[in-house]
Design an enzyme around this catalytic site. Structure first.
Site, PDB file in Angstrom:
ATOM      1  N   HIS A 193     -13.722   3.912   8.016  1.00 42.11           N
ATOM      2  CA  HIS A 193     -12.965   2.713   7.730  1.00 42.11           C
ATOM      3  C   HIS A 193     -13.339   2.247   6.364  1.00 42.11           C
ATOM      4  O   HIS A 193     -13.889   0.972   6.289  1.00 42.11           O
ATOM      5  CB  HIS A 193     -13.045   1.821   8.759  1.00 42.11           C
ATOM      6  CG  HIS A 193     -11.916   0.669   8.848  1.00 42.11           C
ATOM      7  ND1 HIS A 193     -11.526   0.212   9.905  1.00 42.11           N
ATOM      8  CD2 HIS A 193     -11.267   0.020   7.883  1.00 42.11           C
ATOM      9  CE1 HIS A 193     -10.330  -0.661   9.811  1.00 42.11           C
ATOM     10  NE2 HIS A 193     -10.070  -0.621   8.303  1.00 42.11           N
TER      11      HIS A 193
ATOM     12  N   ILE B 155       0.648  -1.109  -0.211  1.00 41.62           N
ATOM     13  CA  ILE B 155       0.084   0.079   0.087  1.00 41.62           C
ATOM     14  C   ILE B 155       0.912   1.310   0.137  1.00 41.62           C
ATOM     15  O   ILE B 155       0.627   2.283  -0.624  1.00 41.62           O
ATOM     16  CB  ILE B 155      -0.964   0.043   1.175  1.00 41.62           C
ATOM     17  CG1 ILE B 155      -2.019  -1.178   1.096  1.00 41.62           C
ATOM     18  CG2 ILE B 155      -1.742   1.339   1.171  1.00 41.62           C
ATOM     19  CD1 ILE B 155      -2.570  -1.223   2.358  1.00 41.62           C
TER      20      ILE B 155
ATOM     21  N   ALA C  78      -3.759   3.045   8.319  1.00 40.41           N
ATOM     22  CA  ALA C  78      -3.112   1.876   8.741  1.00 40.41           C
ATOM     23  C   ALA C  78      -4.170   1.149   9.788  1.00 40.41           C
ATOM     24  O   ALA C  78      -4.957   0.279   9.539  1.00 40.41           O
ATOM     25  CB  ALA C  78      -1.794   2.272   9.302  1.00 40.41           C
ATOM     26  N   ARG C  79      -3.813   1.640  11.096  1.00 43.99           N
ATOM     27  CA  ARG C  79      -4.467   1.227  12.173  1.00 43.99           C
ATOM     28  C   ARG C  79      -4.740   2.275  13.283  1.00 43.99           C
ATOM     29  O   ARG C  79      -3.804   2.990  13.295  1.00 43.99           O
ATOM     30  CB  ARG C  79      -3.769   0.216  12.791  1.00 43.99           C
ATOM     31  CG  ARG C  79      -4.146  -1.698  12.393  1.00 43.99           C
ATOM     32  CD  ARG C  79      -5.576  -1.684  12.481  1.00 43.99           C
ATOM     33  NE  ARG C  79      -5.806  -3.231  11.620  1.00 43.99           N
ATOM     34  CZ  ARG C  79      -6.189  -3.330  10.511  1.00 43.99           C
ATOM     35  NH1 ARG C  79      -6.368  -2.406   9.807  1.00 43.99           N
ATOM     36  NH2 ARG C  79      -6.510  -4.598  10.060  1.00 43.99           N
TER      37      ARG C  79
ATOM     38  N   GLU D 121     -12.777   2.053  17.491  1.00 44.37           N
ATOM     39  CA  GLU D 121     -13.928   2.332  16.333  1.00 44.37           C
ATOM     40  C   GLU D 121     -14.945   1.221  16.525  1.00 44.37           C
ATOM     41  O   GLU D 121     -14.829   0.124  16.850  1.00 44.37           O
ATOM     42  CB  GLU D 121     -13.500   2.527  15.013  1.00 44.37           C
ATOM     43  CG  GLU D 121     -12.562   1.103  14.384  1.00 44.37           C
ATOM     44  CD  GLU D 121     -11.840   1.486  13.015  1.00 44.37           C
ATOM     45  OE1 GLU D 121     -12.494   0.376  12.236  1.00 44.37           O
ATOM     46  OE2 GLU D 121     -11.211   2.223  12.815  1.00 44.37           O
TER      47      GLU D 121
END
Length: 320
Positions: free
Chosen positions: A285, A158, A237-238, A267
């Site tokens: 997301h 990515i 990413a996270r 989340e």
């Protein structure tokens, strides 16, 4: 009799059709997140379980997992929601869905970058609320993207796709990765052997690192202080690699000009102050949310399950 497959969330229609053709499917029809006990109840008597991001697939889950379950396949590339060591101790195969999210997630990173830089959330809100009073020279002046310096943390598939797109914007790309890439994969980007060395070059910073013990909470006040003043932060990413309180403080103080965020700690229960900040561009997301990508993810998840239950090697295994 068909093998039993427990699925914790609704899937694209063609993936559900394939699952129903090959398995006795038990699915979470409500499509809201299930807690550990509910997932375990769904998995009772199952041969395989197909889980998703956010499901609590921890050590306690594996301790209580029915002996009938041979594989836990996740509808994701990331596995930070799964205790891989606990799975290995129990002898449970884990499979994920790599290699199919790259372009969709890179596109979202660029949507966030452009949206945050050009104050798109504020502009759209004016249109939707009929509060736009007309063009004027000082209205919603943002940051130009073209020609700026872009930093990337995590130059995997990515990160590389983001770097390729940056060439179309004449950006100067810098990156940090655990290992330097070969020249043909760098796309002319400059490698830095530490994050601290990278940060002063980042007018824009895009995060593409996994959630690990080393990266969780990494983007904190000391990290942000090393960026050029007025930098723009992008995260696909996270969520937990970011310290929300420190990022929010930096957005308020002008240390960050803006942030574009697609992922959040906890989340969907995100830090509420993000919503009230005008200099945030926020998405729920959506990184992999294209029909093509979600179908490809489901295909890989089912391929993993098919192979495992047939006694074959799983095509996309994850080890502890």
């Amino acid at each position: 009799m068909k093998p039993v497959l427990a699925i914790t969330r609704r899937l694209p229609a063609d993936i559900e059709a394939r699952a129903n053709a090959d398995y006795d499917v038990r699915i979470n029809e409500g499509d809201k997140p299930l807690d550990r006990s509910a997932i375990l109840a769904l998995a009772e008597g199952a041969d395989a379980v197909l889980v998703s991001v956010g499901d609590p697939i921890d050590a306690a889950f594996f301790d209580a997992l029915p002996a009938s379950v041979k594989i836990v396949a996740t509808f994701s590339v990331g596995t930070d929601h799964i205790d891989l060591q606990a799975a290995a101790r129990k002898g449970i195969v884990i499979g994920n869905t790599p290699g199919v999210l790259t372009d969709a997630t890179a596109d979202i990173a660029w949507l966030l970058m452009l949206g945050a830089a050009r104050r798109a959330s504020e502009g759209e809100a004016e249109i939707r609320t009929a509060s736009w009073s007309g063009w004027r020279p000082t209205h919603l002046i943002g940051t130009q993207v073209t020609g700026k310096k872009l930093g990337i943390i995590g130059m995997g598939r990515i990160g590389q796709a983001v770097a390729r797109r940056a060439r179309g914007f004449d950006m100067e790309v810098h990156y940090y990765n655990r290992k330097r890439l070969s020249a043909d994969l760098e796309f002319g980007a400059t490698y830095h052997d530490s994050i601290d060395a990278l940060l002063p070059h980042c007018q824009f910073l895009s995060l593409h690192c996994p959630s690990t013990a080393e990266t969780r909470g990494m983007v904190d006040s000391s990290f942000l202080a090393k960026l050029p003043k007025g930098a723009i932060l992008i995260n696909t990413a996270r969520g937990d690699v970011v310290n929300d309180g420190d990022v929010i403080a930096a957005l308020k103080a002008g240390i960050l000009a803006a942030a574009g965020l697609d992922v959040f700690a906890g989340e969907p229960n995100i830090a509420p102050e993000y919503r009230s900040l005008p200099n945030t561009f926020l998405l729920p997301h959506l990184g992999s949310a294209t029909q093509e990508t979600r179908t490809a993810m489901g295909t890989r998840a089912l391929d993993n399950i098919d192979a495992c239950l047939a006694g074959k090697d799983v095509p996309f295994p994850v080890g502890a």
